[in-house]
Design a protein around this motif. Structure first.
Motif, PDB file in Angstrom:
ATOM      1  N   PRO A   1     -41.380  42.867  -5.843  1.00 52.24           N
ATOM      2  CA  PRO A   1     -41.547  41.503  -5.511  1.00 52.24           C
ATOM      3  C   PRO A   1     -42.408  40.942  -4.189  1.00 52.24           C
ATOM      4  CG  PRO A   1     -39.304  42.094  -5.891  1.00 52.24           C
ATOM      5  CD  PRO A   1     -40.186  43.332  -5.878  1.00 52.24           C
ATOM      6  N   PRO A   2     -42.563  42.009  -3.262  1.00 48.42           N
ATOM      7  CA  PRO A   2     -43.265  41.621  -2.008  1.00 48.42           C
ATOM      8  C   PRO A   2     -44.621  41.870  -2.316  1.00 48.42           C
ATOM      9  CG  PRO A   2     -41.935  43.764  -1.494  1.00 48.42           C
ATOM     10  CD  PRO A   2     -41.403  42.970  -2.702  1.00 48.42           C
ATOM     11  N   LEU A   3     -44.973  42.736  -3.397  1.00 50.04           N
ATOM     12  CA  LEU A   3     -46.504  42.831  -3.704  1.00 50.04           C
ATOM     13  C   LEU A   3     -46.859  41.885  -4.346  1.00 50.04           C
ATOM     14  CD1 LEU A   3     -46.808  46.737  -4.207  1.00 50.04           C
ATOM     15  CD2 LEU A   3     -48.148  45.390  -2.819  1.00 50.04           C
TER      16      LEU A   3
ATOM     17  N   LEU B   1     -49.970  39.713  -2.897  1.00 50.55           N
ATOM     18  CA  LEU B   1     -51.219  39.928  -3.337  1.00 50.55           C
ATOM     19  C   LEU B   1     -51.564  39.127  -4.665  1.00 50.55           C
ATOM     20  CD1 LEU B   1     -51.578  43.941  -3.023  1.00 50.55           C
ATOM     21  CD2 LEU B   1     -52.337  41.912  -1.260  1.00 50.55           C
ATOM     22  N   ASN B   2     -50.649  38.205  -4.998  1.00 48.31           N
ATOM     23  CA  ASN B   2     -50.693  37.406  -6.141  1.00 48.31           C
ATOM     24  C   ASN B   2     -50.645  38.128  -7.477  1.00 48.31           C
ATOM     25  OD1 ASN B   2     -50.796  34.870  -7.370  1.00 48.31           O
ATOM     26  ND2 ASN B   2     -52.972  34.795  -7.300  1.00 48.31           N
ATOM     27  N   LEU B   3     -49.798  39.111  -7.589  1.00 52.57           N
ATOM     28  CA  LEU B   3     -49.623  39.873  -8.833  1.00 52.57           C
ATOM     29  C   LEU B   3     -48.743  39.292  -9.869  1.00 52.57           C
ATOM     30  CD1 LEU B   3     -49.772  43.234  -6.725  1.00 52.57           C
ATOM     31  CD2 LEU B   3     -51.678  42.186  -7.860  1.00 52.57           C
TER      32      LEU B   3
ATOM     33  N   LEU C   1     -53.117  56.111   1.866  1.00 45.57           N
ATOM     34  CA  LEU C   1     -53.976  55.402   0.997  1.00 45.57           C
ATOM     35  C   LEU C   1     -53.297  53.920   0.700  1.00 45.57           C
ATOM     36  CD1 LEU C   1     -55.674  58.158  -1.265  1.00 45.57           C
ATOM     37  CD2 LEU C   1     -56.764  56.906   0.653  1.00 45.57           C
ATOM     38  N   SER C   2     -52.285  53.977   0.226  1.00 51.38           N
ATOM     39  CA  SER C   2     -51.567  52.694  -0.200  1.00 51.38           C
ATOM     40  C   SER C   2     -51.430  51.596   1.216  1.00 51.38           C
ATOM     41  CB  SER C   2     -50.118  52.883  -0.738  1.00 51.38           C
ATOM     42  OG  SER C   2     -50.012  53.597  -1.754  1.00 51.38           O
ATOM     43  N   ALA C   3     -51.058  52.324   2.086  1.00 46.80           N
ATOM     44  CA  ALA C   3     -50.972  51.446   3.372  1.00 46.80           C
ATOM     45  C   ALA C   3     -52.265  51.107   3.725  1.00 46.80           C
ATOM     46  CB  ALA C   3     -50.481  52.438   4.710  1.00 46.80           C
ATOM     47  N   LEU C   4     -53.436  51.780   3.586  1.00 43.94           N
ATOM     48  CA  LEU C   4     -54.497  51.092   3.819  1.00 43.94           C
ATOM     49  C   LEU C   4     -55.256  49.959   2.985  1.00 43.94           C
ATOM     50  CD1 LEU C   4     -57.409  51.448   5.363  1.00 43.94           C
ATOM     51  CD2 LEU C   4     -58.216  53.149   3.770  1.00 43.94           C
ATOM     52  N   GLY C   5     -54.599  50.057   1.616  1.00 44.56           N
ATOM     53  CA  GLY C   5     -54.919  49.152   0.586  1.00 44.56           C
ATOM     54  C   GLY C   5     -54.155  47.972   0.546  1.00 44.56           C
ATOM     55  N   ALA C   6     -52.968  47.897   1.186  1.00 49.43           N
ATOM     56  CA  ALA C   6     -52.178  46.765   1.599  1.00 49.43           C
ATOM     57  C   ALA C   6     -52.660  46.165   2.771  1.00 49.43           C
ATOM     58  CB  ALA C   6     -50.521  47.125   1.961  1.00 49.43           C
ATOM     59  N   GLU C   7     -53.116  46.873   3.782  1.00 49.27           N
ATOM     60  CA  GLU C   7     -53.568  46.142   4.990  1.00 49.27           C
ATOM     61  C   GLU C   7     -54.825  45.469   4.660  1.00 49.27           C
ATOM     62  OE1 GLU C   7     -52.096  45.993   7.846  1.00 49.27           O
ATOM     63  OE2 GLU C   7     -53.972  45.080   8.889  1.00 49.27           O
ATOM     64  N   THR C   8     -55.920  46.109   3.937  1.00 46.98           N
ATOM     65  CA  THR C   8     -56.936  45.523   3.577  1.00 46.98           C
ATOM     66  C   THR C   8     -57.009  44.671   2.144  1.00 46.98           C
ATOM     67  OG1 THR C   8     -57.710  47.387   2.308  1.00 46.98           O
ATOM     68  CG2 THR C   8     -58.254  47.397   4.348  1.00 46.98           C
ATOM     69  N   ARG C   9     -55.857  44.410   1.752  1.00 46.74           N
ATOM     70  CA  ARG C   9     -55.451  43.719   0.466  1.00 46.74           C
ATOM     71  C   ARG C   9     -56.236  44.114  -0.694  1.00 46.74           C
ATOM     72  NH1 ARG C   9     -52.682  39.190   1.684  1.00 46.74           N
ATOM     73  NH2 ARG C   9     -53.401  38.087  -0.235  1.00 46.74           N
ATOM     74  N   GLN C  10     -56.526  45.286  -0.668  1.00 42.85           N
ATOM     75  CA  GLN C  10     -57.249  46.170  -1.799  1.00 42.85           C
ATOM     76  C   GLN C  10     -56.277  46.505  -2.786  1.00 42.85           C
ATOM     77  OE1 GLN C  10     -60.659  45.681  -2.531  1.00 42.85           O
ATOM     78  NE2 GLN C  10     -60.605  44.247  -0.745  1.00 42.85           N
ATOM     79  N   TYR C  11     -55.879  45.911  -4.082  1.00 40.72           N
ATOM     80  CA  TYR C  11     -54.930  46.429  -4.589  1.00 40.72           C
ATOM     81  C   TYR C  11     -55.173  47.696  -5.323  1.00 40.72           C
ATOM     82  CZ  TYR C  11     -50.846  46.656  -8.106  1.00 40.72           C
ATOM     83  OH  TYR C  11     -49.829  47.011  -8.670  1.00 40.72           O
TER      84      TYR C  11
ATOM     85  N   LEU D   1     -38.839  46.660   4.912  1.00 43.66           N
ATOM     86  CA  LEU D   1     -39.855  45.525   4.393  1.00 43.66           C
ATOM     87  C   LEU D   1     -38.909  44.478   5.293  1.00 43.66           C
ATOM     88  CD1 LEU D   1     -40.077  46.244   0.713  1.00 43.66           C
ATOM     89  CD2 LEU D   1     -41.954  46.072   2.258  1.00 43.66           C
ATOM     90  N   ASP D   2     -37.591  44.479   5.407  1.00 44.70           N
ATOM     91  CA  ASP D   2     -37.168  43.432   6.242  1.00 44.70           C
ATOM     92  C   ASP D   2     -37.397  43.708   7.824  1.00 44.70           C
ATOM     93  OD1 ASP D   2     -35.340  42.704   4.270  1.00 44.70           O
ATOM     94  OD2 ASP D   2     -33.878  43.789   4.478  1.00 44.70           O
ATOM     95  N   HIS D   3     -37.761  44.823   8.253  1.00 43.71           N
ATOM     96  CA  HIS D   3     -37.997  44.952   9.444  1.00 43.71           C
ATOM     97  C   HIS D   3     -39.539  44.513   9.860  1.00 43.71           C
ATOM     98  CE1 HIS D   3     -38.146  46.739  13.725  1.00 43.71           C
ATOM     99  NE2 HIS D   3     -39.300  47.226  13.465  1.00 43.71           N
ATOM    100  N   PHE D   4     -40.441  45.214   8.982  1.00 42.27           N
ATOM    101  CA  PHE D   4     -42.105  44.860   9.272  1.00 42.27           C
ATOM    102  C   PHE D   4     -42.343  43.375   8.556  1.00 42.27           C
ATOM    103  CE2 PHE D   4     -41.788  49.558   9.503  1.00 42.27           C
ATOM    104  CZ  PHE D   4     -42.127  50.097  10.751  1.00 42.27           C
ATOM    105  N   GLY D   5     -41.724  42.934   7.709  1.00 38.89           N
ATOM    106  CA  GLY D   5     -42.019  41.747   7.092  1.00 38.89           C
ATOM    107  C   GLY D   5     -42.220  42.185   5.516  1.00 38.89           C
ATOM    108  N   SER D   6     -42.624  40.992   4.629  1.00 32.15           N
ATOM    109  CA  SER D   6     -42.929  41.390   3.318  1.00 32.15           C
ATOM    110  C   SER D   6     -44.240  41.079   2.955  1.00 32.15           C
ATOM    111  CB  SER D   6     -42.108  40.541   2.323  1.00 32.15           C
ATOM    112  OG  SER D   6     -40.602  41.102   2.459  1.00 32.15           O
TER     113      SER D   6
END
Length: 450
Positions: A37-39, A43-45, A94-104, A164-169
């Protein structure tokens, strides 16, 4: 990296915790739905797109286990656990980098492809070692380890949600959660790397050339190489059995929450979102309990009989759900839990079944090749359930009618698995490797790539 041989006096009961450290970590895969759900929002998926990392991860699990199984046998469990640690943790980074740069695409590649390799190597890393430590109770030993894979989601699901609750969605919060996952799982899996040991060979014990140090073989017992196992009908019968049993279970597992919500939507006792989440947790518990419970029972009643039970009772459970419809919610929950316990039990019993048929010589490599059935089932099960539900919804149907055809298909698949299990017979002697007391077997070293 040489396989770590246990020093004198080393307790074999330290090996299951080592296996659990790895399997509880990689079992996080079953909690992927927490990130969906947060992804989708950040990222509008679509739902189909957000499932890609999980699906690719399961495909890579089977493929890496199949192609890496021989290396695991040759280099030992510590090497395999180290590789699994690196790939699984790197997948999260790598997923963290992808989420931070919005590269799904980077999340799909990181979690699915790179992390999936860690899943496959990590899954098979302790199996053959456990069988060698516990030749008297192989079903129980592998059940303990593989139970961790089923139970990993029980830990990961609330932990991931809390992060996710702590860092945000948003994308930054998801990236932070992925980063913490990668670092913490690397630390936890390193406990397994540190603890794992292979048995110390006994002086004068029977050997075969090329076997991992500590390999326990019995004079006159069946020993089959991984290459020869692929030429036997027993291997392919078990492949079909595993594929059918997993397809029947993972179809429910992947759509559990919306399935129970849809099923009772037209009744006076509709299922809330929190109750649906509780249903998912119950299925995870059943999955985990089945891995240790049913695999331990297989040490008593035999592997073929336990698979008969999985398949016959599984057919009965699907039939009960199909006939009862939305008339009894507790009945639906109990039947689904039984099916998921057989799903987990099938995985946990499989290594012992392979050991019975092919011996301990390269049981890890054979197990890895057989897990390609999981890759197929991981795509097939969700595809059947989701496609049928979508098609039925398009025609205006609702409630149990969305899933009735899926259940009929699952019953047919389990019948196919039951027939395949009945064709499993002892392996023909022409595939056996001779074992010698204190001597090498040249036949084994003559096989390239093994």
């Amino acid at each position: 990296m040489k396989p770590p041989i246990a020093p004198a006096g080393w307790s074999r009961w330290l090996v299951p915790p080592a296996a659990l450290a790895v399997h509880l970590s990689i079992g996080q895969a079953y909690a992927w739905s927490v990130f969906k759900p947060p992804l989708e929002s950040a990222l509008n998926l679509s739902g189909t797109q957000s499932a890609l990392p999980f699906q690719l991860g399961i495909v890579m699990l089977g493929l890496s286990a199949a192609f890496g199984g021989t290396l695991v046998e040759r280099k030992g469990p510590r090497w395999a656990m180290t590789v699994a640690l690196i790939f699984f943790s790197s997948g999260f980074l790598l997923s963290a980098l992808g989420a931070e740069t919005r590269q799904y695409w980077l999340i799909v590649f990181g979690y699915g492809f790179v992390g999936g390799i860690g899943l496959g190597i990590g899954y098979i890393s302790p199996v053959s070692t456990l069988i060698k430590w516990f030749p008297d109770r192989p079903g129980t030993a592998t059940g303990i380890a593989i139970m961790g894979f089923g139970g990993g989601a029980l830990i990961a699901s609330p932990w991931s949600q809390a992060m996710l609750d702590h860092f945000g969605s948003d994308s930054g919060g998801i990236a932070a959660a992925f980063l913490v996952h990668g670092l913490v799982y690397a630390l936890f899996m390193s406990l397994g790397v540190f603890l794992i040991r292979v048995p110390r060979p006994k002086p004068g014990a029977p050997t075969v050339a090329g076997a991992e140090p500590g390999t326990v073989v019995l004079i006159g017992s069946v020993q089959v190489s991984a290459k020869s196992a692929l030429r036997t009908p027993q291997f392919w019968c078990l492949w079909i059995v595993l594929c059918m049993n997993v397809t029947a279970g993972i179809g429910i597992l992947e759509r559990a929450a919306p399935m129970i919500t849809d099923f009772f939507a037209n009744t006076s006792a509709a299922v809330s979102a929190s109750a649906a989440a509780g249903f998912v947790a119950l299925l995870s518990a059943a999955n985990m309990a089945g891995r240790i419970g049913w695999s331990s029972l297989s040490d008593v009643i035999g592997r073929k009989n336990i698979y008969r039970m999985y398949l016959v009772v599984g057919i009965a459970m699907y039939l009960v759900i199909f006939l009862a419809g939305d008339s009894a919610k507790p009945l639906f929950v109990v039947c689904a839990m039984v099916i998921l316990s057989f799903y987990g039990g099938g995985f946990a019993t499989l290594p012992a079944y392979l050991k019975d048929l092919f011996g301990t010589y390269q049981v890890g490599a054979i197990h890895g090749r057989l897990l390609t059935a999981w890759s197929v089932a991981g795509v097939l099960g969700p595809l059947i359930v989701n496609r049928v539900a979508d098609a039925q919804a398009d025609t205006g149907k609702s409630g149990p009618q969305l899933y009735g055809l899926s259940f009929v298909i699952m019953i047919c698949l389990l019948v196919v698995g039951l027939v395949a299990n009945e064709f499993v017979r002892p392996v023909h002697p022409r595939h056996h490797i001779a074992t010698h007391k204190g001597e090498s077997d040249d036949h084994v070293t003559a096989e390239p790539g093994v």
